[in-house]
Design a protein around this motif. Structure first.
Motif, PDB file in Angstrom:
ATOM      1  N   PRO A  34       0.802  -1.233   0.000  1.00 30.03           N
ATOM      2  CA  PRO A  34       0.000   0.000   0.000  1.00 30.03           C
ATOM      3  C   PRO A  34       0.832   1.280   0.000  1.00 30.03           C
ATOM      4  O   PRO A  34       0.349   2.334  -0.425  1.00 30.03           O
ATOM      5  CB  PRO A  34      -0.823  -0.113   1.287  1.00 30.03           C
ATOM      6  CG  PRO A  34      -0.850  -1.574   1.599  1.00 30.03           C
ATOM      7  CD  PRO A  34       0.467  -2.091   1.147  1.00 30.03           C
ATOM      8  N   LEU A  35       2.080   1.200   0.469  1.00 24.82           N
ATOM      9  CA  LEU A  35       2.913   2.403   0.525  1.00 24.82           C
ATOM     10  C   LEU A  35       3.388   2.852  -0.857  1.00 24.82           C
ATOM     11  O   LEU A  35       3.685   4.035  -1.057  1.00 24.82           O
ATOM     12  CB  LEU A  35       4.149   2.149   1.406  1.00 24.82           C
ATOM     13  CG  LEU A  35       3.893   1.775   2.872  1.00 24.82           C
ATOM     14  CD1 LEU A  35       5.221   1.598   3.596  1.00 24.82           C
ATOM     15  CD2 LEU A  35       3.039   2.829   3.557  1.00 24.82           C
ATOM     16  N   SER A  36       3.455   1.933  -1.802  1.00 18.34           N
ATOM     17  CA  SER A  36       3.995   2.275  -3.124  1.00 18.34           C
ATOM     18  C   SER A  36       3.027   3.131  -3.944  1.00 18.34           C
ATOM     19  O   SER A  36       3.466   3.880  -4.817  1.00 18.34           O
ATOM     20  CB  SER A  36       4.337   0.998  -3.895  1.00 18.34           C
ATOM     21  OG  SER A  36       3.165   0.222  -4.112  1.00 18.34           O
ATOM     22  N   GLY A  37       1.745   3.016  -3.673  1.00 21.55           N
ATOM     23  CA  GLY A  37       0.769   3.781  -4.452  1.00 21.55           C
ATOM     24  C   GLY A  37       0.634   5.204  -3.931  1.00 21.55           C
ATOM     25  O   GLY A  37       0.645   5.445  -2.728  1.00 21.55           O
ATOM     26  N   ARG A  38       0.506   6.149  -4.849  1.00 20.17           N
ATOM     27  CA  ARG A  38       0.323   7.541  -4.430  1.00 20.17           C
ATOM     28  C   ARG A  38      -1.154   7.858  -4.309  1.00 20.17           C
ATOM     29  O   ARG A  38      -1.999   7.265  -4.984  1.00 20.17           O
ATOM     30  CB  ARG A  38       0.967   8.501  -5.432  1.00 20.17           C
ATOM     31  CG  ARG A  38       0.185   8.693  -6.742  1.00 20.17           C
ATOM     32  CD  ARG A  38       0.822   9.765  -7.586  1.00 20.17           C
ATOM     33  NE  ARG A  38       0.065  10.029  -8.800  1.00 20.17           N
ATOM     34  CZ  ARG A  38      -0.930  10.895  -8.888  1.00 20.17           C
ATOM     35  NH1 ARG A  38      -1.302  11.572  -7.818  1.00 20.17           N
ATOM     36  NH2 ARG A  38      -1.565  11.081 -10.038  1.00 20.17           N
ATOM     37  N   HIS A  39      -1.471   8.801  -3.459  1.00 19.41           N
ATOM     38  CA  HIS A  39      -2.841   9.271  -3.342  1.00 19.41           C
ATOM     39  C   HIS A  39      -3.156  10.236  -4.482  1.00 19.41           C
ATOM     40  O   HIS A  39      -2.243  10.796  -5.119  1.00 19.41           O
ATOM     41  CB  HIS A  39      -3.054   9.974  -1.997  1.00 19.41           C
ATOM     42  CG  HIS A  39      -2.957   9.043  -0.827  1.00 19.41           C
ATOM     43  ND1 HIS A  39      -2.862   9.490   0.489  1.00 19.41           N
ATOM     44  CD2 HIS A  39      -2.945   7.682  -0.751  1.00 19.41           C
ATOM     45  CE1 HIS A  39      -2.799   8.453   1.301  1.00 19.41           C
ATOM     46  NE2 HIS A  39      -2.848   7.346   0.578  1.00 19.41           N
ATOM     47  N   ASP A  40      -4.421  10.439  -4.769  1.00 17.79           N
ATOM     48  CA  ASP A  40      -4.817  11.372  -5.819  1.00 17.79           C
ATOM     49  C   ASP A  40      -4.303  12.766  -5.495  1.00 17.79           C
ATOM     50  O   ASP A  40      -4.373  13.221  -4.351  1.00 17.79           O
ATOM     51  CB  ASP A  40      -6.344  11.399  -5.970  1.00 17.79           C
ATOM     52  CG  ASP A  40      -6.880  10.082  -6.511  1.00 17.79           C
ATOM     53  OD1 ASP A  40      -6.093   9.343  -7.131  1.00 17.79           O
ATOM     54  OD2 ASP A  40      -8.072   9.787  -6.302  1.00 17.79           O
ATOM     55  N   GLU A  95      -1.344  13.771  -5.292  1.00 20.46           N
ATOM     56  CA  GLU A  95      -0.184  13.754  -4.417  1.00 20.46           C
ATOM     57  C   GLU A  95       1.094  13.865  -5.250  1.00 20.46           C
ATOM     58  O   GLU A  95       1.311  13.086  -6.185  1.00 20.46           O
ATOM     59  CB  GLU A  95      -0.159  12.464  -3.593  1.00 20.46           C
ATOM     60  CG  GLU A  95       0.880  12.440  -2.484  1.00 20.46           C
ATOM     61  CD  GLU A  95       0.771  11.184  -1.647  1.00 20.46           C
ATOM     62  OE1 GLU A  95       0.784  11.291  -0.403  1.00 20.46           O
ATOM     63  OE2 GLU A  95       0.656  10.074  -2.220  1.00 20.46           O
ATOM     64  N   THR A  96       1.942  14.827  -4.934  1.00 23.67           N
ATOM     65  CA  THR A  96       3.204  15.000  -5.635  1.00 23.67           C
ATOM     66  C   THR A  96       4.208  13.970  -5.137  1.00 23.67           C
ATOM     67  O   THR A  96       4.030  13.383  -4.056  1.00 23.67           O
ATOM     68  CB  THR A  96       3.771  16.406  -5.406  1.00 23.67           C
ATOM     69  OG1 THR A  96       4.096  16.557  -4.016  1.00 23.67           O
ATOM     70  CG2 THR A  96       2.766  17.476  -5.812  1.00 23.67           C
ATOM     71  N   PRO A  97       5.297  13.718  -5.915  1.00 24.74           N
ATOM     72  CA  PRO A  97       6.325  12.776  -5.444  1.00 24.74           C
ATOM     73  C   PRO A  97       6.878  13.155  -4.078  1.00 24.74           C
ATOM     74  O   PRO A  97       7.120  12.279  -3.239  1.00 24.74           O
ATOM     75  CB  PRO A  97       7.397  12.872  -6.534  1.00 24.74           C
ATOM     76  CG  PRO A  97       6.644  13.238  -7.763  1.00 24.74           C
ATOM     77  CD  PRO A  97       5.550  14.153  -7.307  1.00 24.74           C
ATOM     78  N   LYS A 133       7.667   4.329  -6.281  1.00 22.05           N
ATOM     79  CA  LYS A 133       6.371   5.011  -6.309  1.00 22.05           C
ATOM     80  C   LYS A 133       5.597   4.554  -7.545  1.00 22.05           C
ATOM     81  O   LYS A 133       6.127   4.549  -8.655  1.00 22.05           O
ATOM     82  CB  LYS A 133       6.580   6.525  -6.352  1.00 22.05           C
ATOM     83  CG  LYS A 133       5.309   7.344  -6.507  1.00 22.05           C
ATOM     84  CD  LYS A 133       5.654   8.834  -6.491  1.00 22.05           C
ATOM     85  CE  LYS A 133       4.427   9.677  -6.782  1.00 22.05           C
ATOM     86  NZ  LYS A 133       4.009   9.580  -8.202  1.00 22.05           N
ATOM     87  N   TYR A 134       4.343   4.158  -7.354  1.00 23.37           N
ATOM     88  CA  TYR A 134       3.491   3.704  -8.449  1.00 23.37           C
ATOM     89  C   TYR A 134       2.379   4.718  -8.701  1.00 23.37           C
ATOM     90  O   TYR A 134       1.959   5.431  -7.790  1.00 23.37           O
ATOM     91  CB  TYR A 134       2.871   2.343  -8.124  1.00 23.37           C
ATOM     92  CG  TYR A 134       3.766   1.159  -8.438  1.00 23.37           C
ATOM     93  CD1 TYR A 134       3.458   0.280  -9.461  1.00 23.37           C
ATOM     94  CD2 TYR A 134       4.932   0.941  -7.711  1.00 23.37           C
ATOM     95  CE1 TYR A 134       4.273  -0.804  -9.748  1.00 23.37           C
ATOM     96  CE2 TYR A 134       5.762  -0.134  -7.989  1.00 23.37           C
ATOM     97  CZ  TYR A 134       5.431  -0.996  -9.012  1.00 23.37           C
ATOM     98  OH  TYR A 134       6.242  -2.060  -9.307  1.00 23.37           O
ATOM     99  N   ARG A 135       1.940   4.770  -9.943  1.00 19.05           N
ATOM    100  CA  ARG A 135       0.800   5.610 -10.302  1.00 19.05           C
ATOM    101  C   ARG A 135      -0.360   4.732 -10.734  1.00 19.05           C
ATOM    102  O   ARG A 135      -0.174   3.564 -11.104  1.00 19.05           O
ATOM    103  CB  ARG A 135       1.155   6.581 -11.427  1.00 19.05           C
ATOM    104  CG  ARG A 135       1.488   5.925 -12.764  1.00 19.05           C
ATOM    105  CD  ARG A 135       1.873   6.962 -13.798  1.00 19.05           C
ATOM    106  NE  ARG A 135       2.213   6.372 -15.078  1.00 19.05           N
ATOM    107  CZ  ARG A 135       1.343   6.101 -16.049  1.00 19.05           C
ATOM    108  NH1 ARG A 135       0.060   6.389 -15.864  1.00 19.05           N
ATOM    109  NH2 ARG A 135       1.730   5.558 -17.189  1.00 19.05           N
ATOM    110  N   LYS A 136      -1.550   5.301 -10.724  1.00 20.77           N
ATOM    111  CA  LYS A 136      -2.748   4.548 -11.084  1.00 20.77           C
ATOM    112  C   LYS A 136      -3.058   4.698 -12.569  1.00 20.77           C
ATOM    113  O   LYS A 136      -2.933   5.776 -13.133  1.00 20.77           O
ATOM    114  CB  LYS A 136      -3.948   5.034 -10.268  1.00 20.77           C
ATOM    115  CG  LYS A 136      -3.829   4.801  -8.767  1.00 20.77           C
ATOM    116  CD  LYS A 136      -5.038   5.365  -8.042  1.00 20.77           C
ATOM    117  CE  LYS A 136      -4.912   5.181  -6.533  1.00 20.77           C
ATOM    118  NZ  LYS A 136      -6.075   5.773  -5.815  1.00 20.77           N
TER     119      LYS A 136
END
Length: 272
Positions: free
Chosen positions: A33-39, A41-43, A73-76
């Protein structure tokens, strides 16, 4: 073990296999869950949010993990009504304790991330800078090669289209002549679009585009070494003998014949 791509492979394999190690599964479930960024959310925001949590996971599992590791870091990606995770160029490295931009972000570009982790562990700053520069240049060359491959495929498809146009509109033209007219752009196949071929083409282009000295006669060389050419080499609608000297850089001298240059006073000069 250091948390690099090989360690991640072991954790994922344990998670996906029947009867996998519970410790491995617990670690990958915590890291995932830590690898995904929130909407929105910058790096940098992502790094600030997961930094302490990620380091805590490393510290709480000393039997399996060292305190050295990185997280990508992953993006959706929303596709077919499903959410897919795609790696980005950013990682958080626990060794240098910083957000790092890597040259590539593909699923199979782990060596760039692994190389950064190794360099941080070794602690050689000078060699690290050279190695990072090499990684970036390698990534640039790899992307240019893929672009070149796509262009070759486009040329081949264009040649096929041209051949079909000849077949459609030039009924009286012999087939051999039609093939000859479209053979120039189609003088290769998919097997020839290799990296070796790309390097040979790139070297040939570089040799043929080497800058050469401009062929002109200088009228005057001032102390600042600024290049000038005689105004008589050009045609100008507004140039008169009482308007002073005309300064033209070598950049303009290399322009094709017939090129019209517009000066600051809106007068025009034609290259002949």
């Amino acid at each position: 073990m250091d948390l690099d791509s090989r360690a991640y492979s072991k954790l994922i394999h344990a998670h996906n296999s029947v009867g996998g190690s519970e410790e491995y599964i617990r670690i990958i479930v915590a890291i995932g869950p830590l690898s995904g960024r929130h909407d929105h959310e910058t790096p940098k925001m992502w790094c600030s949010r997961i930094r302490d949590l990620f380091r805590k996971i490393l510290e709480e599992n000393p039997r399996i993990l060292s305190k050295n590791g990185y997280i990508t870091k992953y993006r959706k990606l929303y596709k077919d009504d499903r959410i897919h995770g795609l790696p980005t160029n950013y990682i958080y490295c626990s060794v240098c304790d910083s957000l790092v931009y890597t040259p590539a972000n593909g699923r199979f570009d782990d060596h760039y991330r692994d190389n950064h982790l190794k360099r941080c562990i070794n602690g050689n700053t000078i060699s690290s800078k050279h190695a990072r520069r090499k990684d970036i240049l390698q990534s640039i060359d790899s992307r240019e090669f893929r672009i070149w491959q796509c262009k070759q495929e486009i040329l081949r498809e264009e040649a096929k289209i041209n051949r079909l146009h000849l077949e459609l509109f030039s009924q009286s033209t012999p087939h051999s002549e039609k093939d000859m007219l479209t053979s120039v752009s189609c003088d290769f196949d998919s097997r020839s679009i290799t990296y070796k071929t790309y390097k040979q083409v790139k070297m040939t282009i570089a040799e043929n585009t080497m800058p050469s000295a401009p062929n002109f006669e200088p009228a005057y060389i001032p102390p600042t070494r600024q290049e000038m050419v005689s105004p008589t080499s050009y045609q100008s609608s507004n140039c008169r003998s009482d308007t002073g000297k005309l300064f033209i850089s070598s950049q303009y001298v290399k322009q094709p014949k017939g090129t019209v240059l517009r000066l600051g006073d809106r007068s025009e000069i034609t290259v002949v």
